[in-house]
Design an enzyme around this catalytic site. Sequence first.
Site, PDB file in Angstrom:
ATOM      1  N   CYS A 111       1.044  -1.423  -0.128  1.00  0.00           N
ATOM      2  CA  CYS A 111      -0.185  -0.143   0.102  1.00  0.00           C
ATOM      3  C   CYS A 111       1.066   1.053  -0.343  1.00  0.00           C
ATOM      4  CB  CYS A 111      -1.250  -0.496   0.772  1.00  0.00           C
ATOM      5  SG  CYS A 111      -2.443   1.337   1.196  1.00  0.00           S
ATOM      6  N   HIS A 210      -3.485  -4.703   0.280  1.00  0.00           N
ATOM      7  CA  HIS A 210      -3.138  -5.278   2.662  1.00  0.00           C
ATOM      8  C   HIS A 210      -2.707  -7.135   2.365  1.00  0.00           C
ATOM      9  CE1 HIS A 210      -2.047  -1.333   4.214  1.00  0.00           C
ATOM     10  NE2 HIS A 210      -3.229  -1.030   3.268  1.00  0.00           N
ATOM     11  N   GLU A 212      -0.816  -8.411   4.213  1.00  0.00           N
ATOM     12  CA  GLU A 212      -1.188  -9.054   5.194  1.00  0.00           C
ATOM     13  C   GLU A 212      -2.565  -9.627   5.654  1.00  0.00           C
ATOM     14  OE1 GLU A 212      -0.554  -5.936   4.410  1.00  0.00           O
ATOM     15  OE2 GLU A 212      -2.017  -4.659   5.422  1.00  0.00           O
TER      16      GLU A 212
HETATM   17  N1  ABU Z   1      -1.227   7.361   0.207  1.00  0.00           N
HETATM   18  C1  ABU Z   1      -0.660   6.090   1.457  1.00  0.00           C
HETATM   19  C2  ABU Z   1      -1.820   4.677   1.558  1.00  0.00           C
HETATM   20  C3  ABU Z   1      -2.691   4.552   1.095  1.00  0.00           C
HETATM   21  C4  ABU Z   1      -3.878   5.160   0.717  1.00  0.00           C
HETATM   22  O1  ABU Z   1      -3.106   5.579  -0.678  1.00  0.00           O
HETATM   23  O2  ABU Z   1      -4.478   5.962   0.799  1.00  0.00           O
END
Ligand code: ABU
Length: 232
Positions: A111, A210, A212
């Site tokens: 992520c 994710h 995990e």
């Molecule tokens: N930019 C941090 C990772 C999570 C998101 O994109 O919301």
Amino acid sequence: MSRPLIGITAYVEPAGWAVWRDVPATLVPQAYVRAVTAAGGRAVVLPPDDLDADVLGVLDGLLLAGGADLDPGRYGQPADPRTESRPDRDAGELTLLTAALATDLPVLGVCRGMQLLAVAYGGTLHQHLPDVVGHDGHRPAPGVYGAHPVRFAAGSRAGAVMAGVDRVNSYHHQAVADPGGLTVTGWADDGVVEAVEDPARRFVLGVQWHPENDADPRPVAALVRAAAAGGA
Ligand SMILES: NCCCC(=O)O
């Protein structure tokens, strides 16, 4: 080799336990630790305010964990008001990642970690994905995960690791726009970048979802295997 040591990047958050509240604590979600341990690795928590190349000398692999947005200044853009950056992580993690790439240490970015990889390779991010794709399915609401179809490039590392998987979880409002020197090898059904890799290195893989949190966290297991085998 004994169990490979996998460094996991962490963050400082106010935590509560026993009678204590809002105590600044170095935090790694237990799901990362569990995924590394289940794959046969040993998790090493890396505090964000104490990261430098020296720590890499004891590690066999690096897991760049998820979390807050990168400071858009890191990829040459002014901040969108909806960007939720936590610059306290950026400097140390970029230093660590640059050193890891220089020594060809196996790296998995999850992520935010994948987005960090893209920026380290000279890429850029979409600062608010709903503006680009026209929906909020990648992060339906605060604390609520989405899920969507995914496809992987034939012959890619991501494709091999995720063979037979055609759906992944989702919790992000940013995404890779330009992967820089990385190769994009996974896409959501709306075209959002879901996996990037560097085929020229032993193991450099970024995933937007994710793993995990999955019952079968394959990318984490692949990192541990690469770390144990010296990158194979
Ligand atoms: N930019 C941090 C990772 C999570 C998101 O994109 O919301």
